[in-house]
Design a protein around this motif. Sequence first.
Motif, PDB file in Angstrom:
ATOM      1  N   VAL A   9      -7.331  -3.965  -4.216  1.00 53.87           N
ATOM      2  CA  VAL A   9      -6.528  -2.849  -4.114  1.00 53.87           C
ATOM      3  C   VAL A   9      -7.850  -1.789  -4.375  1.00 53.87           C
ATOM      4  O   VAL A   9      -8.371  -1.629  -5.229  1.00 53.87           O
TER       5      VAL A   9
ATOM      6  N   ALA B 161      -5.357   1.296   0.031  1.00 54.96           N
ATOM      7  CA  ALA B 161      -5.494   0.133   0.805  1.00 54.96           C
ATOM      8  C   ALA B 161      -5.292  -0.993   0.026  1.00 54.96           C
ATOM      9  O   ALA B 161      -5.853  -1.290  -1.195  1.00 54.96           O
ATOM     10  N   VAL B 162      -4.499  -2.036   0.446  1.00 53.82           N
ATOM     11  CA  VAL B 162      -4.355  -3.253  -0.204  1.00 53.82           C
ATOM     12  C   VAL B 162      -4.902  -4.229   0.932  1.00 53.82           C
ATOM     13  O   VAL B 162      -4.501  -4.470   1.897  1.00 53.82           O
TER      14      VAL B 162
ATOM     15  N   ARG C 166       0.884   3.859  -2.865  1.00 56.68           N
ATOM     16  CA  ARG C 166       0.600   5.429  -2.601  1.00 56.68           C
ATOM     17  C   ARG C 166       1.693   6.196  -3.277  1.00 56.68           C
ATOM     18  O   ARG C 166       1.309   7.333  -3.805  1.00 56.68           O
TER      19      ARG C 166
ATOM     20  N   ALA D  81       0.784  -1.202  -0.021  1.00 51.84           N
ATOM     21  CA  ALA D  81       0.120   0.055   0.134  1.00 51.84           C
ATOM     22  C   ALA D  81       0.980   1.414   0.100  1.00 51.84           C
ATOM     23  O   ALA D  81       0.648   2.238  -0.727  1.00 51.84           O
TER      24      ALA D  81
END
Length: 163
Positions: A86, A75-76, A60, A56
């Motif tokens: 994802v 967010a993963v 990002r 993540a």
Amino acid sequence: MRRRLITATLVAALALSGCGAGDGTGAGSAGAGGAGSRGAGAQPTAASAADLEREADRLRAEMAALPGVRDADVAVEQDEKSGRAVRGTVTASGGAAALVGVLDRATELGWDTEVFVPQVVEVRVVGDDGVTLDATDLGLPGPAATLTGLHERYGPPAADPDL
């Protein structure tokens, strides 16, 4: 009919592959055939929480570095209920074409996550005027891009180039 065949093929390939070993390599589970074995019975291994957070952070940073992007939240996720996903929201400046370009590249980055093959990539791009773009703005059927649409648009994912 072609879409159903592709979907069935992708689902079968994911079920049989050991993609997403959780070690960041995407090499798959070690089995009788050795590391990365994809023989029948090989099961995907869950990525650790630390692996998911590292991925993540990586995504990002890559999304935040795209032209015109002011902020990226990613967010993963991997759990039994929602599967492997994802999800992200990117805030960007620019005209409609630029925002679609950011959406396209951010969605591709999500597809190419290194810890697993995502079943869903849900990225939203929010422009200066509050307009929100999602996968439908890329011509995909829903707001979240699914395995079949991702494979058709971007080819095999980084976590499993043989898919």
